[in-house]
Scaffold this motif. Structure first.
Motif, short mmCIF file in Angstrom:
data_model
loop_
_atom_site.label_atom_id
_atom_site.label_comp_id
_atom_site.label_asym_id
_atom_site.label_seq_id
_atom_site.Cartn_x
_atom_site.Cartn_y
_atom_site.Cartn_z
N ASP A 125 0.83 -1.21 0.00
CA ASP A 125 0.00 0.00 0.00
C ASP A 125 0.86 1.26 0.00
N LYS A 126 1.94 1.22 0.77
CA LYS A 126 2.81 2.39 0.84
C LYS A 126 3.45 2.69 -0.52
N LEU A 127 3.88 1.65 -1.22
CA LEU A 127 4.51 1.85 -2.52
C LEU A 127 3.49 2.30 -3.56
N ARG A 128 2.29 1.72 -3.52
CA ARG A 128 1.25 2.16 -4.47
C ARG A 128 0.88 3.62 -4.24
N ASN A 129 0.77 4.01 -2.99
CA ASN A 129 0.46 5.41 -2.69
C ASN A 129 1.59 6.32 -3.13
N PHE A 130 2.82 5.87 -2.94
CA PHE A 130 3.98 6.66 -3.36
C PHE A 130 3.95 6.90 -4.87
N GLN A 170 13.07 10.54 -2.30
CA GLN A 170 13.31 9.83 -1.06
C GLN A 170 12.02 9.21 -0.55
N ILE A 171 12.17 8.07 0.09
CA ILE A 171 11.05 7.39 0.69
C ILE A 171 11.51 6.81 2.02
N THR A 172 10.62 6.75 2.99
CA THR A 172 10.95 6.20 4.31
C THR A 172 10.43 4.78 4.40
N ASP A 173 11.31 3.85 4.76
CA ASP A 173 10.88 2.46 4.84
C ASP A 173 10.12 2.18 6.13
N ASP A 174 9.70 0.95 6.33
CA ASP A 174 8.87 0.60 7.48
C ASP A 174 9.64 0.63 8.79
N GLU A 175 10.95 0.85 8.73
CA GLU A 175 11.76 0.99 9.94
C GLU A 175 12.23 2.43 10.11
N ALA A 192 1.88 10.05 -10.35
CA ALA A 192 0.53 9.94 -10.94
C ALA A 192 0.36 8.62 -11.67
N VAL A 193 0.91 7.57 -11.10
CA VAL A 193 0.83 6.23 -11.69
C VAL A 193 0.03 5.33 -10.76
N GLU A 194 -1.08 4.79 -11.27
CA GLU A 194 -1.86 3.80 -10.56
C GLU A 194 -1.37 2.43 -11.02
N ALA A 195 -0.91 1.59 -10.08
CA ALA A 195 -0.25 0.36 -10.52
C ALA A 195 -0.27 -0.71 -9.45
N GLU A 196 0.06 -1.93 -9.90
CA GLU A 196 0.32 -3.05 -9.01
C GLU A 196 1.82 -3.37 -9.09
N LEU A 197 2.37 -3.91 -8.00
CA LEU A 197 3.81 -4.16 -7.94
C LEU A 197 4.08 -5.61 -7.57
N SER A 198 5.21 -6.09 -8.02
CA SER A 198 5.70 -7.41 -7.61
C SER A 198 7.21 -7.31 -7.43
N CYS A 228 4.70 -0.43 -18.19
CA CYS A 228 5.54 -1.20 -17.28
C CYS A 228 6.79 -0.41 -16.88
N TYR A 229 7.13 -0.50 -15.61
CA TYR A 229 8.26 0.22 -15.06
C TYR A 229 9.02 -0.70 -14.10
N ILE A 230 10.17 -0.21 -13.66
CA ILE A 230 10.88 -0.83 -12.54
C ILE A 230 11.12 0.25 -11.50
N LEU A 231 10.68 -0.04 -10.28
CA LEU A 231 10.89 0.86 -9.16
C LEU A 231 12.12 0.38 -8.40
N LYS A 232 13.11 1.24 -8.28
CA LYS A 232 14.38 0.87 -7.66
C LYS A 232 14.56 1.67 -6.37
N ILE A 233 14.63 0.95 -5.26
CA ILE A 233 14.85 1.57 -3.95
C ILE A 233 16.25 1.20 -3.48
#
Length: 234
Positions: A6-11, A90-95, A17-23, A42-47
């Motif tokens: 959910d956090k990545l989809r919201n990000f 930047q994004i903040t992870d779950d920790e 402005a991309v509505e998507a599913e991730l794997s 199709c994209y690749i999200l790199k963290i």
């Protein structure tokens, strides 16, 4: 995984402005996600890993942008800019740790390692790909590429203190080849042309087309090992 779906989809929705599913995808140091938008893009999200320096990501982006402007038949990802025009966010992870994040277009293909059979013509096309990369980067310059990189063949002297980690025939073998490097290769260095090179054409970074009868080698992924060194090392 350090991020909820959910956090990545919201990000993606808020920043791109991309509505998507991730794997999740495999990654050695970073977190990678395959992204398929509701529009079929199709994209690749790199963290990036927590220790990654933004300067290294800026170098990678500069290389990708440079290659995108070449007309040599290379297929590489393109940087997707966020709504505010930035290429790195930047994004903040779950920790609660801050991580650098980028969104790139997806390049379709099979990784070389999983292609069977690996024919002589396929290896020839792999060599041609490396040549195209070398030519494409011959006029590229970036201060971040002038760095120590263990996987730069020209910097292999770092292994010398570790030779004794081997024993028996393996020790003899590694000492023999290291002596060739030190006695023959290093003296030739001043005569060798230098440039920025891709430096990571391993069989999990090289892409092969889905054509089973006449497969081509159109491009590569992962620009984390780019370095300024002797051009022949590509």
């Amino acid at each position: 995984m350090k991020f909820s779906d959910d956090k990545l989809r919201n990000f993606l929705r808020e920043q791109y402005a991309v509505e998507a599913e991730l794997s999740a995808l495999a990654g050695e140091l970073d977190l990678n996600f395959f992204v398929r938008s509701t529009k079929g893009e199709c994209y690749i999200l790199k963290i990036a890993n927590r220790k990654e320096q933004i300067a290294n990501l800026e170098l990678q982006n500069a290389v990708i942008n440079h290659l995108s402007g070449k007309q040599l038949g290379l297929q590489v990802s393109k940087i997707v800019k966020a709504k505010d025009g930035k290429e790195i966010l930047q994004i903040t992870d779950d920790e609660s740790a801050s991580r650098w994040v980028r969104l790139l277009t997806w390049v379709d293909g099979r990784v070389f390692a999983k292609v069977n059979p690996q024919t002589p013509i396929l290896y020839q096309r792999l060599g041609e790909l490396c040549g195209k990369l070398c030519v494409s980067l011959s006029d590229f310059e970036h201060p971040g590429a002038h760095r120590f990189m263990k996987w730069d063949l020209a910097q292999a002297v770092w292994i010398k203190p570790h030779l004794e980690s081997f024993a028996g025939e393996r020790l003899d073998l590694v000492k023999y080849f290291y002596s060739l490097f030190e006695g023959r290769a290093i003296p030739a260095f001043p005569r060798l042309r230098q440039s920025v090179i891709y430096n990571d054409a391993n069989d999990y970074n090289v892409l092969v087309s889905h054509d089973l009868n006449d497969p081509h080698v159109p491009g590569v992924i992962d620009f984390g090992d780019v370095v300024y060194t002797h051009s022949i090392n590509e």
